[in-house]
Design a protein around this motif. Sequence first.
Motif, PDB file in Angstrom:
ATOM      1  N   ALA A   1      11.702  -3.096   7.646  1.00 21.74           N
ATOM      2  CA  ALA A   1      10.896  -3.304   6.435  1.00 21.74           C
ATOM      3  C   ALA A   1      10.321  -1.983   5.945  1.00 21.74           C
ATOM      4  CB  ALA A   1       9.775  -4.302   6.722  1.00 21.74           C
ATOM      5  N   ARG A   2       9.838  -1.164   6.860  1.00 20.93           N
ATOM      6  CA  ARG A   2       9.275   0.130   6.471  1.00 20.93           C
ATOM      7  C   ARG A   2      10.344   1.034   5.877  1.00 20.93           C
ATOM      8  NH1 ARG A   2       3.956   1.243   8.583  1.00 20.93           N
ATOM      9  NH2 ARG A   2       4.110   3.039   7.226  1.00 20.93           N
ATOM     10  N   GLU A   3      11.529   1.019   6.465  1.00 17.53           N
ATOM     11  CA  GLU A   3      12.629   1.855   5.956  1.00 17.53           C
ATOM     12  C   GLU A   3      13.037   1.418   4.551  1.00 17.53           C
ATOM     13  OE1 GLU A   3      15.100   4.964   5.780  1.00 17.53           O
ATOM     14  OE2 GLU A   3      13.680   4.570   7.404  1.00 17.53           O
ATOM     15  N   ILE A   4      13.145   0.122   4.333  1.00 17.94           N
ATOM     16  CA  ILE A   4      13.485  -0.382   2.999  1.00 17.94           C
ATOM     17  C   ILE A   4      12.386  -0.014   2.008  1.00 17.94           C
ATOM     18  CG2 ILE A   4      13.795  -2.483   1.619  1.00 17.94           C
ATOM     19  CD1 ILE A   4      15.115  -3.730   4.129  1.00 17.94           C
ATOM     20  N   ALA A   5      11.127  -0.194   2.411  1.00 20.51           N
ATOM     21  CA  ALA A   5       9.993   0.072   1.524  1.00 20.51           C
ATOM     22  C   ALA A   5       9.915   1.549   1.136  1.00 20.51           C
ATOM     23  CB  ALA A   5       8.693  -0.368   2.193  1.00 20.51           C
ATOM     24  N   ARG A   6      10.380   2.440   1.993  1.00 26.53           N
ATOM     25  CA  ARG A   6      10.371   3.874   1.660  1.00 26.53           C
ATOM     26  C   ARG A   6      11.376   4.209   0.558  1.00 26.53           C
ATOM     27  NH1 ARG A   6      10.479   4.477   7.400  1.00 26.53           N
ATOM     28  NH2 ARG A   6       8.344   4.594   8.124  1.00 26.53           N
ATOM     29  N   GLY A   7      12.365   3.364   0.357  1.00 29.39           N
ATOM     30  CA  GLY A   7      13.376   3.616  -0.662  1.00 29.39           C
ATOM     31  C   GLY A   7      13.122   2.908  -1.975  1.00 29.39           C
ATOM     32  N   LEU A   8      12.051   2.107  -2.039  1.00 28.51           N
ATOM     33  CA  LEU A   8      11.743   1.368  -3.259  1.00 28.51           C
ATOM     34  C   LEU A   8      10.525   1.971  -3.947  1.00 28.51           C
ATOM     35  CD1 LEU A   8      12.212  -2.270  -1.921  1.00 28.51           C
ATOM     36  CD2 LEU A   8      13.816  -0.934  -3.298  1.00 28.51           C
ATOM     37  N   ARG A   9      10.652   2.166  -5.257  1.00 27.42           N
ATOM     38  CA  ARG A   9       9.593   2.776  -6.066  1.00 27.42           C
ATOM     39  C   ARG A   9       8.550   1.722  -6.430  1.00 27.42           C
ATOM     40  NH1 ARG A   9      10.581   6.970  -9.250  1.00 27.42           N
ATOM     41  NH2 ARG A   9      12.779   6.480  -9.321  1.00 27.42           N
ATOM     42  N   CYS A  10       7.294   2.123  -6.380  1.00 28.23           N
ATOM     43  CA  CYS A  10       6.221   1.275  -6.910  1.00 28.23           C
ATOM     44  C   CYS A  10       6.309   1.368  -8.426  1.00 28.23           C
ATOM     45  CB  CYS A  10       4.856   1.749  -6.413  1.00 28.23           C
ATOM     46  SG  CYS A  10       3.490   0.845  -7.170  1.00 28.23           S
ATOM     47  N   VAL A  11       6.618   0.261  -9.086  1.00 23.84           N
ATOM     48  CA  VAL A  11       6.812   0.304 -10.535  1.00 23.84           C
ATOM     49  C   VAL A  11       5.496   0.480 -11.277  1.00 23.84           C
ATOM     50  CG1 VAL A  11       8.989  -0.939 -10.534  1.00 23.84           C
ATOM     51  CG2 VAL A  11       6.867  -2.221 -10.667  1.00 23.84           C
ATOM     52  N   GLN A  12       4.381   0.293 -10.583  1.00 21.51           N
ATOM     53  CA  GLN A  12       3.080   0.535 -11.197  1.00 21.51           C
ATOM     54  C   GLN A  12       2.692   2.010 -11.060  1.00 21.51           C
ATOM     55  OE1 GLN A  12       0.047  -2.045  -9.696  1.00 21.51           O
ATOM     56  NE2 GLN A  12      -1.544  -1.164 -10.961  1.00 21.51           N
ATOM     57  N   CYS A  13       2.876   2.580  -9.869  1.00 25.79           N
ATOM     58  CA  CYS A  13       2.496   3.978  -9.620  1.00 25.79           C
ATOM     59  C   CYS A  13       3.579   4.942 -10.096  1.00 25.79           C
ATOM     60  CB  CYS A  13       2.278   4.229  -8.131  1.00 25.79           C
ATOM     61  SG  CYS A  13       1.112   3.112  -7.382  1.00 25.79           S
ATOM     62  N   GLN A  14       4.829   4.613  -9.850  1.00 25.57           N
ATOM     63  CA  GLN A  14       6.026   5.347 -10.238  1.00 25.57           C
ATOM     64  C   GLN A  14       6.247   6.645  -9.482  1.00 25.57           C
ATOM     65  OE1 GLN A  14       6.442   5.676 -14.452  1.00 25.57           O
ATOM     66  NE2 GLN A  14       6.009   3.544 -14.797  1.00 25.57           N
ATOM     67  N   ASN A  15       5.251   7.199  -8.830  1.00 28.24           N
ATOM     68  CA  ASN A  15       5.449   8.429  -8.078  1.00 28.24           C
ATOM     69  C   ASN A  15       5.520   8.176  -6.585  1.00 28.24           C
ATOM     70  OD1 ASN A  15       5.164   9.615 -10.538  1.00 28.24           O
ATOM     71  ND2 ASN A  15       3.328  10.732 -10.067  1.00 28.24           N
ATOM     72  N   GLN A  16       5.329   6.941  -6.176  1.00 25.71           N
ATOM     73  CA  GLN A  16       5.264   6.623  -4.764  1.00 25.71           C
ATOM     74  C   GLN A  16       6.226   5.493  -4.425  1.00 25.71           C
ATOM     75  OE1 GLN A  16       1.094   5.513  -4.669  1.00 25.71           O
ATOM     76  NE2 GLN A  16       0.619   7.350  -3.501  1.00 25.71           N
ATOM     77  N   SER A  17       6.586   5.460  -3.150  1.00 22.44           N
ATOM     78  CA  SER A  17       7.336   4.307  -2.668  1.00 22.44           C
ATOM     79  C   SER A  17       6.354   3.170  -2.454  1.00 22.44           C
ATOM     80  CB  SER A  17       8.039   4.654  -1.356  1.00 22.44           C
ATOM     81  OG  SER A  17       7.092   4.792  -0.318  1.00 22.44           O
TER      82      SER A  17
ATOM     83  N   LEU B   1       7.294  -9.321  -0.088  1.00 22.27           N
ATOM     84  CA  LEU B   1       8.609  -9.886  -0.410  1.00 22.27           C
ATOM     85  C   LEU B   1       9.664  -9.346   0.545  1.00 22.27           C
ATOM     86  CD1 LEU B   1      10.564 -11.458  -2.308  1.00 22.27           C
ATOM     87  CD2 LEU B   1      10.749  -9.336  -3.609  1.00 22.27           C
ATOM     88  N   VAL B   2       9.653  -8.037   0.773  1.00 24.39           N
ATOM     89  CA  VAL B   2      10.624  -7.418   1.685  1.00 24.39           C
ATOM     90  C   VAL B   2      10.513  -8.050   3.067  1.00 24.39           C
ATOM     91  CG1 VAL B   2      11.161  -5.266   2.911  1.00 24.39           C
ATOM     92  CG2 VAL B   2      10.826  -5.237   0.431  1.00 24.39           C
ATOM     93  N   ARG B   3       9.301  -8.180   3.556  1.00 27.43           N
ATOM     94  CA  ARG B   3       9.102  -8.748   4.902  1.00 27.43           C
ATOM     95  C   ARG B   3       9.483 -10.219   4.959  1.00 27.43           C
ATOM     96  NH1 ARG B   3       6.318  -4.307   4.492  1.00 27.43           N
ATOM     97  NH2 ARG B   3       5.800  -3.092   6.336  1.00 27.43           N
TER      98      ARG B   3
ATOM     99  N   ALA C   1      20.637  -4.862   2.734  1.00 27.49           N
ATOM    100  CA  ALA C   1      21.278  -4.805   1.417  1.00 27.49           C
ATOM    101  C   ALA C   1      20.879  -6.011   0.562  1.00 27.49           C
ATOM    102  CB  ALA C   1      22.789  -4.737   1.570  1.00 27.49           C
ATOM    103  N   GLU C   2      20.766  -7.177   1.170  1.00 26.54           N
ATOM    104  CA  GLU C   2      20.370  -8.372   0.420  1.00 26.54           C
ATOM    105  C   GLU C   2      18.920  -8.260  -0.068  1.00 26.54           C
ATOM    106  OE1 GLU C   2      23.108 -11.873   2.440  1.00 26.54           O
ATOM    107  OE2 GLU C   2      21.314 -11.191   3.505  1.00 26.54           O
ATOM    108  N   VAL C   3      18.065  -7.688   0.753  1.00 28.62           N
ATOM    109  CA  VAL C   3      16.666  -7.511   0.363  1.00 28.62           C
ATOM    110  C   VAL C   3      16.580  -6.557  -0.820  1.00 28.62           C
ATOM    111  CG1 VAL C   3      14.415  -6.638   1.099  1.00 28.62           C
ATOM    112  CG2 VAL C   3      15.780  -8.019   2.664  1.00 28.62           C
ATOM    113  N   VAL C   4      17.269  -5.437  -0.739  1.00 24.50           N
ATOM    114  CA  VAL C   4      17.256  -4.457  -1.833  1.00 24.50           C
ATOM    115  C   VAL C   4      17.859  -5.080  -3.090  1.00 24.50           C
ATOM    116  CG1 VAL C   4      18.165  -2.223  -2.612  1.00 24.50           C
ATOM    117  CG2 VAL C   4      17.248  -2.460  -0.297  1.00 24.50           C
ATOM    118  N   ALA C   5      18.922  -5.865  -2.940  1.00 21.04           N
ATOM    119  CA  ALA C   5      19.547  -6.528  -4.094  1.00 21.04           C
ATOM    120  C   ALA C   5      18.576  -7.496  -4.762  1.00 21.04           C
ATOM    121  CB  ALA C   5      20.812  -7.252  -3.657  1.00 21.04           C
TER     122      ALA C   5
END
Length: 142
Positions: free
Chosen positions: A35-51, A66-68, A78-82
Amino acid sequence: MRCLAVAASLLLLAAPAVAVEPDETLADPALEARAREIARGLRCVQCQNQSIDESSAPLARDLRRLVRERLAAGDSDAEVVAEVRARYGDFVLLKPPFDGRTLLLWVGPFAVLVVAGGLLVRRLGRMRPDLDEEPDGAGQER
């Protein structure tokens, strides 16, 4: 004083870890690591500069949950990211794929620099006096 500087540096290094609340973590260490690895690759759409792993924004927290939830339900990484991409598009990826739909994301910054540089050169060229012409009245004899 030196001890204070070291303490401040350590706090800055630990800051991203503070974003994930204790009630968000999964009991299974392997799932939590995924979960942490996936979360590091996803952008916070509110902050935009952070994962979403680093962000403390409410939307990032919802995305971490949601990821967890998806991982706990048995989805692959891959399904979580999709799932997240389906909701927010490629913008949510910190490293979007290079394809026709994301071409502007990859080429846009360079195009802006080229256009801005061209406009700057053009403006500087207009400001420079023409050295070949003589000033009015110069070269005329009385």
